[in-house]
Design an enzyme around this catalytic site. Structure first.
Site: not given
Length: 197
Positions: A48, A51, A103
C-alpha cells in the site's frame, strides 16, 4: 553508513536494535541527507505504499471537486477497505482520503480508472523516474501487484519529494478519521485510518 559520514556515541546507552529487514535514517525536514541505511539496494514489493505515488498523480492531474461514480471494475481486485460500493459517487478529494487513510484498494482503482488506468500507472512511473527513483516500478495503483517494487532509498526520495511538493498527502495520512459523503445518496460515512503512526 554513507561515504564520509560517521556517528559518535554521546552517552553509554547502547543504540537500539533494529529488527526491520531494511531501514533508513535521514534528514527528511531539511537536506534529505542520508545518515544510515540497512540493505539500501534490496528491492521488495511496495504494497500500500504504492498509494503515496498514486496520490501524487491525483494531485498533479485531477480536479479534487470532480465526482467519480464507483464501477464494478474498481472492485475487481477484491478487498473491502473503506466500505465503498459500486454505484456510490464521491468527490476526488474524498476518494483520495479513503485511499490514503483507509488504504482502500477500491478508491485507488477508482481514481486510476477515472484518469485512465494505463495512463495513471504510466504517470506513476514517469514521476518516479523524474524524482530519481531509479529502482522503482509501479504495475498497479493500489499496491496489490508484487511487481510494484522499490528500495528503501527510493522510498526515502519519495517521502522527501511528497513532503516538499504535496504536503497535503502526509496531512491526510495523519488524520485519525475522515467523513465522506456519497453524492448519489447524500449519506455520509466516517472511515477510520489504518495508519498505525
Amino acid at each position: 553508513l554513507a561515504a564520509g559520514k560517521s556517528f559518535y556515541r554521546t552517552r553509554e546507552t547502547p543504540p537500539p536494535e533494529i529488527s526491520a529487514a531494511r531501514a533508513v535514517v535521514a534528514d527528511q525536514k531539511n537536506s534529505g541527507e542520508l545518515f544510515f541505511a540497512a540493505k539500501p539496494a534490496d528491492r521488495w514489493p511496495l504494497a500500500s505504499l504504492t498509494k503515496l505515488m498514486g496520490a501524487g498523480v491525483v494531485l498533479r492531474n485531477l480536479n479534487l471537486d470532480d465526482a467519480v461514480t464507483l464501477a464494478p471494475r474498481d472492485f475487481a481486485l477484491g478487498g473491502e477497505e473503506g466500505g465503498l460500493a459500486p454505484g456510490e459517487e464521491y468527490r476526488v478529494r474524498d476518494l483520495l482520503r479513503v485511499a490514503l487513510s483507509a488504504s482502500s484498494n477500491e478508491a485507488a482503482e477508482a481514481l486510476a480508472n477515472f484518469f485512465g488506468r494505463a495512463g495513471f500507472i504510466g504517470q506513476m512511473n514517469t514521476i518516479a523516474a523524474s524524482w530519481g527513483m531509479t529502482d522503482t516500478h509501479f504495475d498497479d495503483p493500489a499496491g496489490l501487484s508484487a511487481s510494484n517494487q522499490s528500495t528503501i532509498i527510493d522510498l526515502q526520495r519519495l517521502i522527501l519529494r511528497i513532503s516538499e511538493e504535496y504536503p497535503d498527502i502526509l496531512k491526510i495520512t495523519r488524520q485519525k478519521s475522515w467523513t465522506v459523503r456519497d453524492l448519489a445518496s447524500g449519506k455520509s460515512k466516517t472511515l477510520k485510518s489504518t495508519n498505525l503512526f
